[in-house]
Enzyme design. Structure first.
Site, PDB file in Angstrom:
ATOM      1  CG  HIS A 555      -1.799   1.195   1.317  1.00  0.00           C
ATOM      2  ND1 HIS A 555      -2.325   1.630   2.508  1.00  0.00           N
ATOM      3  CD2 HIS A 555      -2.220   2.089   0.386  1.00  0.00           C
ATOM      4  CE1 HIS A 555      -3.046   2.722   2.304  1.00  0.00           C
ATOM      5  NE2 HIS A 555      -2.983   3.028   1.023  1.00  0.00           N
ATOM      6  CG  HIS A 560       0.292   6.287  -0.456  1.00  0.00           C
ATOM      7  ND1 HIS A 560      -0.406   7.411  -0.112  1.00  0.00           N
ATOM      8  CD2 HIS A 560      -0.586   5.255  -0.320  1.00  0.00           C
ATOM      9  CE1 HIS A 560      -1.646   7.103   0.215  1.00  0.00           C
ATOM     10  NE2 HIS A 560      -1.786   5.789   0.097  1.00  0.00           N
ATOM     11  CG  HIS A 746      -4.494   3.966  -3.517  1.00  0.00           C
ATOM     12  ND1 HIS A 746      -5.643   4.664  -3.203  1.00  0.00           N
ATOM     13  CD2 HIS A 746      -3.702   4.036  -2.408  1.00  0.00           C
ATOM     14  CE1 HIS A 746      -5.539   5.156  -1.978  1.00  0.00           C
ATOM     15  NE2 HIS A 746      -4.379   4.789  -1.470  1.00  0.00           N
ATOM     16  CG  ASN A 750      -6.930   3.268   1.070  1.00  0.00           C
ATOM     17  OD1 ASN A 750      -6.108   3.461   1.957  1.00  0.00           O
ATOM     18  ND2 ASN A 750      -8.062   3.959   0.997  1.00  0.00           N
ATOM     19  CB  ILE A 895      -7.737   8.647   1.283  1.00  0.00           C
ATOM     20  CG1 ILE A 895      -8.005   8.580   2.774  1.00  0.00           C
ATOM     21  CG2 ILE A 895      -8.066   7.340   0.607  1.00  0.00           C
ATOM     22  CD1 ILE A 895      -7.917   9.875   3.494  1.00  0.00           C
TER      23      ILE A 895
END
Length: 895
Positions: A555, A560, A746, A750, A895
């Site tokens: 993740h 990110h 993602h 997530n 997020i």
């Protein structure tokens, strides 16, 4: 011709010498005859020569600026706004200047309009609507050409958010300028802001009148790499992760620098803060609630900020109140599963009067008080029921569900085909010793339907989740931490006739044997009461391993952190008028801001991740170790499935590959979205790069990709696996991978965090006890009360509630979420009508995919997503409502 809403006031004006057309003032022409008259206005060559010989005349065009207001302003903002409304009338106003795509043959400078001001700012300053349109009349010569850029100088005290500009009055029709940017006061930025029209241009095709502006805008965005960045800046630059620790607070808060010669890691956005007092290489911290720098346009918009702040404040309440309750009651462990479930039905129990007293002591904003007052029975302390409990609250106990989540849970990207048995470690034996697996054929042969292990592997029946090499190098340090205990785990699964998986063995490894214990042990499915509890504990340790790898490697690192360099480089090297920037723009939204917030609150020393996950202070060390094996060329979905042995190339199949497990929801749905993205990107790339030489000669494009690698991923820049960028196919593959990672990958990793992890026993992020064997002092207490022992091995009440609050926030869609197939200014984001039409086709395909996913979730033959008590797989369903929905694919890592 499309009728421009505003045309010159003179009845006869030259509007386009190249086409030799004249236009008639539409006011005096009946609507039904206007088109005919314009067509008849085509003039002869003699008349054209006569018109050209005349001196160019001046006429007015109108600029309409759409400004977005804040919903809520504090007193200072309201006061400054009123002052700006007053001073606007005496010359401190907003000044516009329009630039043509042509240059003046006499001055060799871009043609531009006379300066003009917004004429209705003070009159509209009190409007409370979300969007306000302001107008300005600009004077241009009749030979001005086509507008391509506009500059804005904000002489007010206060910045404003400019959504778009429309120029009306040219024969070509309205000209759109998508802005979506904050325009700062000249007090902060004295130079005018530059905005380009929505017409895309490759660098070599840039009109002469825009070349200088294109270069200047990129220079401004790059900055000079020096100084401390102000919150109002728009500078994109790189730095290493040297701000996670805080050595000024003591040795417990020292963390290694990530990125550079010692520990490889992607680069992050540079803030330029001064070093700490005790370590010159460590950047000083900015602690919450004070904001970290990201370029001004990367900061959350108001609705996103409000949603995130509310969630964050809820998390603060969930963190602090359980802390007080735990310290007062001294009962840190859950007494039973019913007490965990009561968090959803009753909330955290608080003593009479304590809640109000704490709210006063915390001095939280009025927003919290209002939320508290509007909640019934302390609703802020009550958690939503996670989806894993919604259909069958005992499903988490079952082996079937444990295995199903490897294919359709929150981390479906670690399962691999078992290629070698026993599994082989890749760790250096000189450092870690000989790491021979304890798994033997006799451990699993009874579960293979009469096959040998070799036969089962050849028939693609055996799969593995192998976290051995990820955790083993860190186990000594992790297990030395207070209240943290971990193994390095391997889990073997067998593919049944029904297409579901069954766990058949779990290997638990420690670096070295403690006195009287084994360094490796194998746990198999239970045969009696004792082995049942041992098996449940072993599965919990597997889930804890998996939760750490999911969060730190799959993740955070792979979506990110790995995306941040590509985003920084895009802003630094690709002009806003570059077609590839226009393609990538929605997939970069909010990522720099959420990554900055993560460095401040989540992945920092003693942050939420360290507190809530088993590796503790070594969490980011594990993330950095995973980066050594990160490969951009294998991050696309098909390549990743083939790498893990979950698929084999097969050109006869729909997606060009064949899945070894047919009912693999993540892969099945993911391939639909991957193909849609790839088709859309290929159409787009082919439009602008019909010849490979255009790719090679596009200096902005090549600079973007080279800088992403050589600076953004500098520690891996010499790797040979980086894809080349020489053809349209190369570019399509690179862009498809980036868009896939930012959107669907993602989303899959997530938005299931709270639905699956919100019930701690299903997926404990942290374990506090190892599994006792006959020689351990704890073994008798385990036999006497295995239920109590199991709960004591899970996170404490404080750790659990804190983690639940955080993943609840991370799993939430904000009201302004932009989902795949959507984008701001949907019809005007580009001036290329062909690409607008192609994007609508992409949107239609995404909608068809959504319906197909819904159909699959109703198919009783797909047992990994449909059945009694089985959760449907919706994490890759494209759309969603706001909140925790366990579905929805936003365009970006937001997020």
């Amino acid at each position: 011709m499309e009728k421009p809403p505003f045309l010159p006031s003179n009845n006869l004006k030259t509007i386009n010498h190249n086409q030799n057309l004249l236009s008639v003032n539409p006011v005096s022409v009946p609507l039904d005859k206007r088109r005919i008259l314009v067509v008849k206005a085509a003039i002869s060559e003699d008349l054209a020569k006569f018109v050209k010989a005349e001196k160019a005349v001046t006429f007015k065009v109108r600029a309409v600026l759409t400004v977005r207001n804040k919903h809520q302003e504090d007193f200072k903002e309201t006061l400054v706004k009123k002052i700006d409304a007053l001073t606007d009338q005496i010359g401190r106003n907003v000044v516009l200047e329009l630039y043509s795509t042509d240059i003046d043959p006499k001055t060799r400078a871009p043609k531009k309009s006379k300066e003009a001001v917004l004429k209705d700012w003070s009159q509209k300053s009190n409007l409370k609507s979300e969007k306000v349109n302001y107008t300005s009349d600009l004077l241009v010569d009749s030979d001005f050409g086509i507008p391509g850029a506009i500059t804005i100088t904000n002489k007010h005290q206060k910045e404003f958010f400019l959504e778009s500009i429309t120029i009306e009055g040219f024969a070509c029709g309205p000209v759109y300028f998508p802005c979506n940017s904050w325009v700062q006061s000249t007090n902060d930025h004295p130079n005018p802001r530059i905005f380009f029209s929505n017409q895309p241009y490759l660098p070599d095709e840039t009109p002469a009148g825009l070349k200088v502006l294109r270069e200047k805008e990129l220079r401004d965005l790059r900055g000079d790499g020096k100084g401390v960045r102000k919150l109002s800046d728009r500078v994109y630059d790189y730095d290493v992760y040297n701000d996670l620790g805080n050595p000024d607070r003591g040795n417990d808060f020292i963390r290694p620098l990530l990125g550079g010669e010692k520990i490889a890691y992607p680069r992050r956005c540079r803030t330029g803060r001064l070093p700490t007092d005790t370590d010159f290489l460590a950047e000083s911290r900015v602690e919450k609630p004070f904001p970290l720098y990201v370029p001004r346009d990367e900061q959350f918009e108001e609705s996103k900020q409000n949603a995130f702040s509310t969630g964050r404040l809820k998390a603060v309440l969930h963190n602090l109140l359980p802390s007080m309750v735990a310290s007062i009651s001294k009962k840190h462990d859950f007494k039973g599963f019913s007490q965990i479930e009561s968090l959803y039905s009753e909330g955290l129990p608080l003593k009479l009067g304590l809640q109000d007293d704490l709210l006063k002591k915390l001095r939280l904003p009025n927003l919290v008080t209002r939320l508290h007052e509007s909640s019934q029975g302390g609703g802020l302390l009550k958690y939503d029921t996670p989806k894993i409990l919604s259909k069958d609250k005992f499903s988490w106990l079952r082996d079937y569900e444990f295995a199903r989540q490897a294919l359709a849970g929150v981390n479906p990207v670690n399962i691999e085909k078992l290629r070698v048995f026993p599994p082989v470690s890749q760790l250096d034996p000189e450092i870690y010793g000989q790491q021979e697996s304890a798994l033997k054929e006799e451990h699993i042969s009874g579960y293979l339907n009469g096959m040998t292990v070799q036969q089962a592997m050849e028939e693609n029946k055996l799969f593995i989740i192998d976290h051995h090499d990820t955790y083993l190098p860190f186990l000594d340090r992790i297990n030395a931490l207070d209240g943290r205990k971990a193994y390095a785990t391997r889990t073997i699964f067998y593919l049944t006739q029904s297409g579901t998986l069954k766990p058949v063995a779990i290997e638990l490894s420690l670096p070295r044997a403690l006195p009287g214990s084994r360094s490796k042990r194998v746990v198999t499915p239970p045969v009696d009461a004792t082995t049942n509890w041992t098996w449940q504990l072993a599965k919990a340790h597997v889930c804890s391993n998996d939760a750490g790898v999911h969060q730190l490697a799959n993740h955070w690192l792979r979506t990110h952190a790995a995306m941040e360099p590509f985003i920084l480089s895009a802003h630094r090297q690709l002009s806003a008028m570059h077609p590839i920037f226009k393609l990538l723009d929605p997939h970069m939204r909010y990522t720099l801001e959420i990554n900055a917030l993560a460095r401040q609150n989540l992945i920092n020393a003693d942050g939420v991740i360290e507190q809530c996950f088993t590796p503790g202070r070594y969490c980011m060390d594990i993330s950095a170790a995973a980066y050594k094996n990160w490969r951009f060329d294998l991050e696309g979905l098909p390549a990743d499935l083939i790498r893990r042995g979950m698929a084999v190339p097969d050109p006869t199949q729909r997606h060009g590959l064949k899945l070894l497990i047919e009912d693999y929801p993540y892969a099945n749905d993911g391939l639909l979205i991957w193909d849609a993205i790839q088709k859309w990107v290929r159409t787009y790339v082919t439009r602008y790069y019909p010849d490979p030489s255009l790719v090679c000669n596009d200096r902005e494009l090549q600079a973007w990709y080279a800088e992403s690698i050589n600076v953004g991923h500098a520690d891996l820049r010499h790797e040979t696996w980086w894809p080349e960028l020489a053809t349209g196919d190369d570019l399509t593959a690179i862009l498809t991978t980036i868009i896939w990672l930012a959107s669907a990958q993602h989303a899959a990793l997530n938005f299931g965090q709270y639905p699956y992890g919100g019930y701690i026993p299903n997926r404990p992020p942290l374990m506090r006890r190892l599994i006792p064997d006959e020689n351990d002092p704890e073994y008798m207490s385990f036999l006497d009360d295995p239920h109590k022992y199991f709960l004591s091995a899970l996170p404490s009440m404080l750790q659990s509630t804190k983690y639940m609050a955080v993943v609840d926030t991370l799993s939430t869609h904000s009201p302004d979420e932009e989902y795949i197939g959507e984008r701001q200014q949907r019809s005007t984001w580009t001036g290329d009508a062909e690409m607008v039409e192609a994007f609508y086709g992409f949107s239609d395909e995404i909608q068809r995919i959504e319906k197909e996913i819904e159909r699959r979730n109703r198919d009783t033959g797909s047992k990994n997503r449909c059945g009694a008590g089985v959760l449907p797989y919706e994490l890759l369903a494209p759309s969603s409502q706001p909140g925790v929905t366990s579905r929805g694919v936003p365009n970006s890592v937001s997020i």
